[in-house]
Write an enzyme that holds these catalytic residues in place. Sequence first.
Site, PDB file in Angstrom:
ATOM      1  N   HIS A   1      95.556 -23.097  54.926  1.00  0.00           N
ATOM      2  CA  HIS A   1      96.053 -22.161  54.667  1.00  0.00           C
ATOM      3  C   HIS A   1      95.092 -20.935  54.809  1.00  0.00           C
ATOM      4  CE1 HIS A   1      97.333 -18.739  51.647  1.00  0.00           C
ATOM      5  NE2 HIS A   1      98.583 -19.571  51.650  1.00  0.00           N
TER       6      HIS A   1
ATOM      7  N   ASP B   1      90.764 -27.385  48.953  1.00  0.00           N
ATOM      8  CA  ASP B   1      91.773 -26.368  48.565  1.00  0.00           C
ATOM      9  C   ASP B   1      93.026 -27.428  47.805  1.00  0.00           C
ATOM     10  OD1 ASP B   1      94.083 -24.925  48.230  1.00  0.00           O
ATOM     11  OD2 ASP B   1      94.077 -24.440  50.459  1.00  0.00           O
TER      12      ASP B   1
ATOM     13  N   GLN C   1      98.060 -26.740  46.670  1.00  0.00           N
ATOM     14  CA  GLN C   1      99.354 -27.550  46.633  1.00  0.00           C
ATOM     15  C   GLN C   1      99.501 -29.198  45.875  1.00  0.00           C
ATOM     16  OE1 GLN C   1     102.349 -26.580  47.557  1.00  0.00           O
ATOM     17  NE2 GLN C   1     101.695 -24.583  48.534  1.00  0.00           N
TER      18      GLN C   1
ATOM     19  N   LYS D   1     101.318 -21.949  40.544  1.00  0.00           N
ATOM     20  CA  LYS D   1     102.087 -23.316  41.157  1.00  0.00           C
ATOM     21  C   LYS D   1     102.230 -24.561  40.403  1.00  0.00           C
ATOM     22  CE  LYS D   1     100.249 -21.908  45.812  1.00  0.00           C
ATOM     23  NZ  LYS D   1     101.386 -21.235  46.486  1.00  0.00           N
TER      24      LYS D   1
ATOM     25  N   CYS E   1     101.341 -18.297  55.933  1.00  0.00           N
ATOM     26  CA  CYS E   1      99.826 -18.023  55.823  1.00  0.00           C
ATOM     27  C   CYS E   1      98.983 -19.138  56.573  1.00  0.00           C
ATOM     28  CB  CYS E   1      99.439 -18.030  54.363  1.00  0.00           C
ATOM     29  SG  CYS E   1     100.379 -16.470  53.428  1.00  0.00           S
TER      30      CYS E   1
HETATM   31  N1  PMP Z   1      96.018 -22.966  49.589  1.00  0.00           N
HETATM   32  C1  PMP Z   1      97.395 -23.291  49.742  1.00  0.00           C
HETATM   33  C2  PMP Z   1      97.578 -24.683  50.680  1.00  0.00           C
HETATM   34  C3  PMP Z   1      98.210 -22.401  49.507  1.00  0.00           C
HETATM   35  O1  PMP Z   1      99.730 -23.053  49.615  1.00  0.00           O
HETATM   36  C4  PMP Z   1      98.157 -21.415  48.761  1.00  0.00           C
HETATM   37  C5  PMP Z   1      99.235 -20.501  48.514  1.00  0.00           C
HETATM   38  N2  PMP Z   1     100.376 -20.284  49.221  1.00  0.00           N
HETATM   39  C6  PMP Z   1      97.004 -20.842  48.741  1.00  0.00           C
HETATM   40  C7  PMP Z   1      95.831 -21.732  49.024  1.00  0.00           C
HETATM   41  C8  PMP Z   1      96.683 -19.584  47.980  1.00  0.00           C
HETATM   42  O2  PMP Z   1      96.983 -19.356  46.816  1.00  0.00           O
HETATM   43  P1  PMP Z   1      97.028 -18.056  45.972  1.00  0.00           P
HETATM   44  O3  PMP Z   1      97.827 -17.042  46.974  1.00  0.00           O
HETATM   45  O4  PMP Z   1      97.622 -18.450  44.655  1.00  0.00           O
HETATM   46  O5  PMP Z   1      95.701 -17.814  45.807  1.00  0.00           O
END
Ligand code: PMP
Length: 398
Positions: free
Chosen positions: A117, A194, A197, A220, A356
Amino acid sequence: MAFNSIHFRSQFPSLQCEGVYLDSAATALKPLVMIEATKDYYQNVATVLRSKHTKALALDAQYELARSLTADLINAQYSHEIVWTKGATESINLVAQGYARKNLNIGDEIIVSELEHHSNLIPWIQVAQQTGAKVIKWPIEIDGTLSVDCLQTLITPKTRIIAVTQMSNVTGFQPDIYEISRIAHQHNAIIVVDGAQGIVHHPIDMQQYQIDFYAFSAHKLYAPTGLGVLYGKADLLEKMDCWQSGGKMLKSVSFTDFEPANIPYKFEAGTPNIAAVVGFYAVLDWLKSIDNFAATHYTINLVKDALIKLKTLPDINIHSVANSSLITFSIKDIHHDDIAILLAEQDIAIRSGELCAQPLMQALNCKGVIRASFMPYNSSMDVDKFILAIENAISILK
Ligand code: PMP
């Protein structure tokens, strides 16, 4: 403990209506216990870690209990290894600016997987630009997975950091974090995971996996937005710089200098998101009564069923891996956003676009995708409505 999907679903007020929610990888729906807890907080509001009146002291205790329940969730050794942030994005930026910026030198290497991401890529690009370090791409394989053998070929004596996702938000692939961590440490590098998920369906053990830094977002995991977690090994956090400063992150301050507080407080300047921590506490407490393993098994079976049905439709190209909680796909000659709009008209919420992950889209040779992401509150009826809605959309667009 068994998993009762009907009872589980009944605890989510937003599911009392007709619609189908398949966008949980973006943010999860909220259970009533969490909504009530935050409402109760706002009805009995007080600050934390500052005031000495009764409500404030009671909140202090709950606030720190939330931290220790979070430590339990991921089996961190100490609760002071849990830093509150505003989300996974801020957690990773904190590692990049607090740890990497201080420790990287010109020519040092940060290996970042191509699955990432943007929030686990751009902070590394930025710190590389600031320090003269290099971002090294760990490319995906043809089938969208990551190979540990490939990682071995990328590691050099200059490798300092390996940044990798626990579960891709696009393909659902889960790299072998245990093995990657072992390889990183064998080469005196650290691993930054990270978990945005992964934490939802497959919590992992920080001590067993020897993770150095782990980031996730509470929203999440059924909790409010605006709260994240950075786990860091205590000795690494101790050596890290704070990147924001202000109230309550210090031991003492003169007009020209200050001494930072102990971890984790030195990273938590300013009044925190108390309501979100209270909501997260309620979620963590509630999660103890749920068999997460059985719940994940249930979710993956729903996705398997959806996948079988989806594959019977014409021109579907699946990008996600088997045994995941999400399905990502594209449809030949149909724009992903057109599908999202036509599904929305049928009261089905999914996500479309680059998710993203622009570099990953390029690797997958896609301009964008359609993602349906599932949670244990979804049902087989949701699967059927989703498939029917896709069929309808295709018949309109083709
Ligand atoms: N890493 C992953 C794999 C994600 O799916 C997301 C959220 N879509 C994020 C990081 C970022 O999370 P946040 O926008 O809540 O900071």
